[in-house]
Design a protein around this motif. Structure first.
Motif, PDB file in Angstrom:
ATOM      1  N   VAL A   1       0.862  -1.178   0.000  1.00 21.13           N
ATOM      2  CA  VAL A   1       0.000   0.000   0.000  1.00 21.13           C
ATOM      3  C   VAL A   1       0.897   1.225   0.000  1.00 21.13           C
ATOM      4  O   VAL A   1       1.701   1.411   0.924  1.00 21.13           O
ATOM      5  N   PHE A   2       0.772   2.051  -1.026  1.00 24.57           N
ATOM      6  CA  PHE A   2       1.632   3.217  -1.164  1.00 24.57           C
ATOM      7  C   PHE A   2       1.546   4.089   0.082  1.00 24.57           C
ATOM      8  O   PHE A   2       0.467   4.442   0.544  1.00 24.57           O
ATOM      9  N   GLY A   3       2.700   4.448   0.636  1.00 27.69           N
ATOM     10  CA  GLY A   3       2.780   5.360   1.760  1.00 27.69           C
ATOM     11  C   GLY A   3       2.478   4.763   3.118  1.00 27.69           C
ATOM     12  O   GLY A   3       2.610   5.452   4.130  1.00 27.69           O
ATOM     13  N   ALA A   4       2.071   3.506   3.163  1.00 24.97           N
ATOM     14  CA  ALA A   4       1.722   2.877   4.441  1.00 24.97           C
ATOM     15  C   ALA A   4       2.967   2.304   5.114  1.00 24.97           C
ATOM     16  O   ALA A   4       3.969   2.014   4.473  1.00 24.97           O
ATOM     17  N   MET A   5       2.871   2.113   6.424  1.00 23.58           N
ATOM     18  CA  MET A   5       3.888   1.375   7.161  1.00 23.58           C
ATOM     19  C   MET A   5       3.589  -0.097   6.908  1.00 23.58           C
ATOM     20  O   MET A   5       2.495  -0.573   7.229  1.00 23.58           O
ATOM     21  N   MET A   6       4.531  -0.807   6.284  1.00 20.78           N
ATOM     22  CA  MET A   6       4.291  -2.178   5.858  1.00 20.78           C
ATOM     23  C   MET A   6       5.269  -3.141   6.514  1.00 20.78           C
ATOM     24  O   MET A   6       6.415  -2.782   6.786  1.00 20.78           O
ATOM     25  N   ASP A   7       4.808  -4.359   6.726  1.00 21.02           N
ATOM     26  CA  ASP A   7       5.670  -5.457   7.134  1.00 21.02           C
ATOM     27  C   ASP A   7       5.848  -6.349   5.916  1.00 21.02           C
ATOM     28  O   ASP A   7       4.868  -6.884   5.384  1.00 21.02           O
ATOM     29  N   VAL A   8       7.095  -6.487   5.458  1.00 22.61           N
ATOM     30  CA  VAL A   8       7.398  -7.278   4.271  1.00 22.61           C
ATOM     31  C   VAL A   8       8.221  -8.478   4.705  1.00 22.61           C
ATOM     32  O   VAL A   8       9.231  -8.323   5.394  1.00 22.61           O
ATOM     33  N   THR A   9       7.779  -9.665   4.315  1.00 23.49           N
ATOM     34  CA  THR A   9       8.549 -10.874   4.595  1.00 23.49           C
ATOM     35  C   THR A   9       8.787 -11.608   3.278  1.00 23.49           C
ATOM     36  O   THR A   9       7.943 -11.564   2.375  1.00 23.49           O
ATOM     37  N   PHE A  10       9.944 -12.262   3.185  1.00 16.80           N
ATOM     38  CA  PHE A  10      10.236 -13.023   1.970  1.00 16.80           C
ATOM     39  C   PHE A  10      11.361 -14.007   2.233  1.00 16.80           C
ATOM     40  O   PHE A  10      12.122 -13.863   3.179  1.00 16.80           O
ATOM     41  N   THR A  11      11.419 -14.997   1.367  1.00 17.72           N
ATOM     42  CA  THR A  11      12.526 -15.937   1.362  1.00 17.72           C
ATOM     43  C   THR A  11      13.322 -15.677   0.103  1.00 17.72           C
ATOM     44  O   THR A  11      12.856 -15.964  -1.008  1.00 17.72           O
ATOM     45  N   ASN A  12      14.500 -15.088   0.261  1.00 20.93           N
ATOM     46  CA  ASN A  12      15.358 -14.763  -0.871  1.00 20.93           C
ATOM     47  C   ASN A  12      15.883 -16.060  -1.455  1.00 20.93           C
ATOM     48  O   ASN A  12      16.348 -16.932  -0.736  1.00 20.93           O
ATOM     49  N   ASP A  13      15.799 -16.188  -2.761  1.00 20.17           N
ATOM     50  CA  ASP A  13      16.201 -17.400  -3.470  1.00 20.17           C
ATOM     51  C   ASP A  13      17.565 -17.179  -4.096  1.00 20.17           C
ATOM     52  O   ASP A  13      17.729 -16.385  -5.012  1.00 20.17           O
ATOM     53  N   GLY A  14      18.569 -17.855  -3.594  1.00 19.43           N
ATOM     54  CA  GLY A  14      19.902 -17.776  -4.183  1.00 19.43           C
ATOM     55  C   GLY A  14      20.998 -17.524  -3.171  1.00 19.43           C
ATOM     56  O   GLY A  14      21.799 -18.392  -2.918  1.00 19.43           O
ATOM     57  N   PRO A  15      21.080 -16.356  -2.582  1.00 16.93           N
ATOM     58  CA  PRO A  15      20.257 -15.164  -2.792  1.00 16.93           C
ATOM     59  C   PRO A  15      20.628 -14.433  -4.082  1.00 16.93           C
ATOM     60  O   PRO A  15      21.799 -14.352  -4.432  1.00 16.93           O
ATOM     61  N   VAL A  16      19.601 -13.943  -4.758  1.00 15.63           N
ATOM     62  CA  VAL A  16      19.789 -13.116  -5.936  1.00 15.63           C
ATOM     63  C   VAL A  16      19.135 -11.767  -5.640  1.00 15.63           C
ATOM     64  O   VAL A  16      17.919 -11.705  -5.436  1.00 15.63           O
ATOM     65  N   THR A  17      19.958 -10.726  -5.561  1.00  7.67           N
ATOM     66  CA  THR A  17      19.482  -9.372  -5.304  1.00  7.67           C
ATOM     67  C   THR A  17      20.227  -8.438  -6.264  1.00  7.67           C
ATOM     68  O   THR A  17      21.454  -8.423  -6.286  1.00  7.67           O
TER      69      THR A  17
END
Length: 145
Positions: free
Chosen positions: A124-140
């Motif tokens: 949500v644009f401009g919101a305080m967000m909690d983001v979780t993910f499992t990085n694969d590789g890792p590739v960033t």
């Protein structure tokens, strides 16, 4: 415009405890819009994100695009990609576009990715967000236009 692309096995974003986006295999995109960005930069990065070959083939080489593997995208607006920390200890964000400029460009970026046939979930644009993910590789990978 900057996009921090992270290949992931899964990713999700919640706002106030409510899930707003969730994907399995694909990309988590942290998207920053600069004060000088236009649709030209946006178009370049849409093509780059859709076409990059970051998924492995049968020989283990990064040879397939997200389109080819049927992956999804979780797009999260991220003005802090434009933090300037060269002076002092408090970052300056003067290079980040104001919300009234950035939100329409972020929305258009997501729409153009969807127009390429990709499933795009968002924060949500401009919101305080909690983001979780499992990085694969890792590739960033940092992409800039």
């Amino acid at each position: 415009m900057k996009v921090l692309l992270q290949r992931c096995k899964n990713a999700s974003v919640t706002v106030d405890g409510q899930a707003t986006g969730k994907i399995d295999k694909g990309y988590l995109l942290l998207v920053g819009i600069a004060t000088t960005d236009t649709e030209n930069e946006l178009n370049y990065l849409v093509e780059k994100v859709a076409g990059l070959r970051l998924f492995e083939d049968a020989e283990g080489k990064m040879n397939h695009s997200i389109e080819e593997v049927g992956g999804s995208i979780l797009s999260v607006s991220q003005f802090t990609l434009y933090a300037d920390t060269r002076r002092g200890r408090r970052p300056s964000f003067t290079d980040a576009a104001k919300p009234e400029v950035a939100k329409p460009l972020w929305d258009l970026f997501n729409e153009k990715l969807q127009a390429k046939g990709l499933l795009v979930e968002t924060g949500v644009f401009g919101a305080m967000m909690d983001v979780t993910f499992t990085n694969d590789g890792p590739v960033t990978i940092m992409l800039e236009a």
